[in-house]
Design an enzyme around this catalytic site. Structure first.
Site, PDB file in Angstrom:
ATOM      1  N   ASP A 230       0.812  -1.230   0.000  1.00 11.81           N
ATOM      2  CA  ASP A 230       0.000   0.000   0.000  1.00 11.81           C
ATOM      3  C   ASP A 230       0.839   1.270   0.000  1.00 11.81           C
ATOM      4  OD1 ASP A 230      -2.624  -0.731  -0.270  1.00 11.81           O
ATOM      5  OD2 ASP A 230      -3.040  -0.837   1.891  1.00 11.81           O
ATOM      6  N   LYS A 233      -0.319   4.697  -1.108  1.00  7.69           N
ATOM      7  CA  LYS A 233      -1.215   5.576  -0.339  1.00  7.69           C
ATOM      8  C   LYS A 233      -0.568   6.916   0.005  1.00  7.69           C
ATOM      9  CE  LYS A 233      -4.471   2.279   1.757  1.00  7.69           C
ATOM     10  NZ  LYS A 233      -4.860   1.597   3.027  1.00  7.69           N
TER      11      LYS A 233
HETATM   12  P1  C2E Z   1     -10.746  -1.792  -1.024  1.00  9.94           P
HETATM   13  O1  C2E Z   1     -12.179  -1.856  -0.769  1.00  9.94           O
HETATM   14  O2  C2E Z   1     -10.300  -1.794  -2.447  1.00  9.94           O
HETATM   15  O3  C2E Z   1     -10.188  -0.501  -0.327  1.00  9.94           O
HETATM   16  C1  C2E Z   1      -8.874  -0.046  -0.515  1.00  9.94           C
HETATM   17  C2  C2E Z   1      -8.555   1.015   0.482  1.00  9.94           C
HETATM   18  O4  C2E Z   1      -9.468   2.131   0.302  1.00  9.94           O
HETATM   19  C3  C2E Z   1      -8.750   0.586   1.926  1.00  9.94           C
HETATM   20  O5  C2E Z   1      -7.606  -0.076   2.393  1.00  9.94           O
HETATM   21  C4  C2E Z   1      -8.996   1.930   2.616  1.00  9.94           C
HETATM   22  O6  C2E Z   1      -7.776   2.613   2.818  1.00  9.94           O
HETATM   23  C5  C2E Z   1      -9.772   2.694   1.577  1.00  9.94           C
HETATM   24  N1  C2E Z   1     -11.232   2.606   1.812  1.00  9.94           N
HETATM   25  C6  C2E Z   1     -12.094   1.700   1.284  1.00  9.94           C
HETATM   26  N2  C2E Z   1     -13.345   1.982   1.683  1.00  9.94           N
HETATM   27  C7  C2E Z   1     -13.286   3.057   2.481  1.00  9.94           C
HETATM   28  C8  C2E Z   1     -14.248   3.830   3.202  1.00  9.94           C
HETATM   29  O7  C2E Z   1     -15.453   3.565   3.175  1.00  9.94           O
HETATM   30  N3  C2E Z   1     -13.807   4.898   3.905  1.00  9.94           N
HETATM   31  C9  C2E Z   1     -12.493   5.233   3.935  1.00  9.94           C
HETATM   32  N4  C2E Z   1     -12.114   6.291   4.686  1.00  9.94           N
HETATM   33  N5  C2E Z   1     -11.540   4.546   3.280  1.00  9.94           N
HETATM   34  C10 C2E Z   1     -11.925   3.464   2.563  1.00  9.94           C
HETATM   35  P2  C2E Z   1      -7.734  -1.053   3.623  1.00  9.94           P
HETATM   36  O8  C2E Z   1      -8.507  -0.382   4.723  1.00  9.94           O
HETATM   37  O9  C2E Z   1      -6.359  -1.519   3.933  1.00  9.94           O
HETATM   38  O10 C2E Z   1      -8.592  -2.289   3.125  1.00  9.94           O
HETATM   39  C11 C2E Z   1      -8.082  -3.238   2.250  1.00  9.94           C
HETATM   40  C12 C2E Z   1      -9.156  -4.106   1.661  1.00  9.94           C
HETATM   41  O11 C2E Z   1      -9.777  -4.865   2.711  1.00  9.94           O
HETATM   42  C13 C2E Z   1     -10.309  -3.339   1.027  1.00  9.94           C
HETATM   43  O12 C2E Z   1      -9.966  -2.991  -0.285  1.00  9.94           O
HETATM   44  C14 C2E Z   1     -11.432  -4.352   1.085  1.00  9.94           C
HETATM   45  O13 C2E Z   1     -11.285  -5.309   0.064  1.00  9.94           O
HETATM   46  C15 C2E Z   1     -11.182  -5.041   2.406  1.00  9.94           C
HETATM   47  N6  C2E Z   1     -11.999  -4.407   3.451  1.00  9.94           N
HETATM   48  C16 C2E Z   1     -11.606  -3.534   4.387  1.00  9.94           C
HETATM   49  N7  C2E Z   1     -12.645  -3.190   5.183  1.00  9.94           N
HETATM   50  C17 C2E Z   1     -13.720  -3.857   4.750  1.00  9.94           C
HETATM   51  C18 C2E Z   1     -15.125  -3.939   5.161  1.00  9.94           C
HETATM   52  O14 C2E Z   1     -15.537  -3.308   6.117  1.00  9.94           O
HETATM   53  N8  C2E Z   1     -15.925  -4.754   4.456  1.00  9.94           N
HETATM   54  C19 C2E Z   1     -15.474  -5.478   3.398  1.00  9.94           C
HETATM   55  N9  C2E Z   1     -16.329  -6.257   2.734  1.00  9.94           N
HETATM   56  N10 C2E Z   1     -14.182  -5.427   2.957  1.00  9.94           N
HETATM   57  C20 C2E Z   1     -13.324  -4.628   3.630  1.00  9.94           C
HETATM   58 FE    FE Z   2      -4.412  -1.535  -1.005  1.00 14.15          FE
END
Ligand code: C2E
Ligand code: FE
Ligand code: SIN
Ligand code: SIN
Length: 386
Positions: A230, A233
């Site tokens: 990452d 970022k």
């Molecule tokens: P992703 O969905 O492709 O998100 C990539 C990054 O975008 C996340 O890295 C986070 O930094 C940011 N991001 C995504 N959605 C939000 C949001 O609603 N608000 C904010 N402020 N930032 C957001 P991160 O956190 O390291 O997550 C990596 C991956 O883990 C995500 O990729 C997703 O595939 C999964 N993930 C994380 N949290 C959740 C969740 O609550 N539900 C689900 N289904 N997947 C999640």
């Molecule tokens: Fe990532």
């Protein structure tokens, strides 16, 4: 001693040889260790291990000069060692000073008198020459066919250990540390527990790589490259990265670019490790069914490193608190991962994840306990691990 007894004794030493060198990853120490043991097994006065440096087209080694070790470098093709490296031929020389290929510089440097030399190429598993083994001045008589066979055998055992050590050396420890710190800094803005998250990514990825059956070298590659997934970022604005709620569609489009930024930061690097880190940074949000980003790669089009890291990344992201969500229980995260098998994730990798889940959980609970019991110093503790 009869020839049979002699060979039996050597065989015994040979078996020990493989075990003793396989764990040394510091290349200078490894070469010393190999040289020392080969000297005993071949019953000769010296052994020099030359390694090809692809960047400079030289063979380098270290020679003892009194108590000091001096690095020596020979241009590819020059000297006995250079000739063997270039041609792949075994050379068995009974009178070094009478041989046209022999280069007396090393003797001059060390005050030594070379008489007999047996030199064989060191080949890796693909048959590529990675260096040369030279044994010098057999204690009794000249080197014979048995010696040639044994030295070649030793060479094939030593090659994998040398290649492994070269990988570690390709990035020095301080460079690795700098990279980790950079990764921590890059992500620190959005996650308080970045150091823990990165260590999880590193350790889980290595476990998973082992479980899917990748060779040792690839396991180490992914262990060190995965924490950089990452790093892109750094290019994302605070307003998006730190937003305490759900991202809008536009904001998420912007967020997705962290994969492209990461790939761009890492892709010009020369080291194998950073090349792999580049693949991981660029493809860790691709999905197995082709619905991911940024390139909508599918199946095996997605580098195996990235297929591994994507499972690990999502698992750990779910189990860690984020500004936009509370943390999940690991069991719930595992069920989520299983539910995405064949969709977001490669089924083979998901199966492997289930196999190592108990070990993952152990690592997870260790840091979970740390964060809850002594939150104030957790970050410092974890930093030292990088
Ligand atoms: P992703 O969905 O492709 O998100 C990539 C990054 O975008 C996340 O890295 C986070 O930094 C940011 N991001 C995504 N959605 C939000 C949001 O609603 N608000 C904010 N402020 N930032 C957001 P991160 O956190 O390291 O997550 C990596 C991956 O883990 C995500 O990729 C997703 O595939 C999964 N993930 C994380 N949290 C959740 C969740 O609550 N539900 C689900 N289904 N997947 C999640
Ligand atoms: Fe990532
Ligand atoms: C040579 O390879 O020609 C000389 C170097 C040495 O014997 O150490
Ligand atoms: C969320 O739903 O809170 C973010 C997770 C995601 O979009 O993948």
């Amino acid at each position: 001693m009869t020839r049979a007894e002699d060979l039996e004794k050597r065989l015994e030493l040979l078996v020990k040889f493989g075990g003793s060198i396989s764990t040394e990853t510091h290349i200078h120490k490894l070469i010393e260790l190999i040289a020392d043991q080969v000297k005993t097994i071949l019953a000769c006065d010296r052994c020099t291990v030359f390694v090809i440096d692809r960047h400079t087209n030289e063979l380098w080694s270290q020679v003892a000069q009194g108590m000091q070790h001096t690095e020596i470098r020979i241009p590819y093709g020059r000297g006995i060692a250079g000739h063997v490296a270039a041609t792949g031929q075994v050379m068995n020389i009974t009178d070094a000073y009478g041989d046209a290929h022999f280069n007396q510089d090393t003797d001059r440097l060390t005050g030594y008198r070379t008489q007999t030399i047996l030199a064989v190429p060191l080949r890796n598993i693909n048959g590529r020459i990675i260096g040369v083994f030279e044994v010098i001045n057999k204690l009794a008589g000249a080197f014979n066919k048995d010696d040639e066979g044994i030295l070649q055998l030793l060479g094939s055992i030593a090659s994998s250990a040398i290649e492994n050590a070269q990988l570690y050396e390709s990035l020095s420890k301080s460079q690795l540390e700098t990279i980790y710190r950079l990764a921590v800094t890059a992500e620190y803005r959005d996650q308080q527990d970045t150091a823990i998250h990165l260590r999880h990514i590193s350790e889980y990825s290595a476990l998973l790589a082992e479980s899917v059956g990748l060779p040792q070298k690839e396991i180490e590659n992914i262990r060190y490259a995965s924490p950089l997934h990452d790093i892109g970022k750094v290019g994302i604005a605070d307003a998006i990265l730190l937003k305490p709620g759900k991202l809008t569609a536009d904001e998420f489009e912007e967020m997705k670019k962290h994969t492209l930024y990461g790939a761009k930061i890492l892709c010009n690097a020369e080291s194998t490790l950073l090349q792999i880190a580049c693949k991981i940074a660029g493809s860790h949000h691709e999905k197995y069914d082709g619905t991911g980003y940024p390139a909508r790669l599918r199946g095996e089009q997605i580098p195996i490193y990235a297929r591994i890291v994507s499972v690990v990344d999502v698992f750990d992201a779910l189990c860690m608190p984020r500004v936009y969500k509370p943390k999940w229980e690991p069991g719930r995260a595992l069920e989520y991962i299983k539910g995405e098998s064949g969709k977001a994730f490669d089924p083979m990798v998901v199966d492997a994840f289930e196999r190592v889940y108990d070990q993952v959980l152990k690592i997870y609970s260790l840091s979970d306990a740390k964060t809850t019991v002594i939150p104030g110093i957790t970050r410092e503790i974890n930093r030292h691990n990088y």
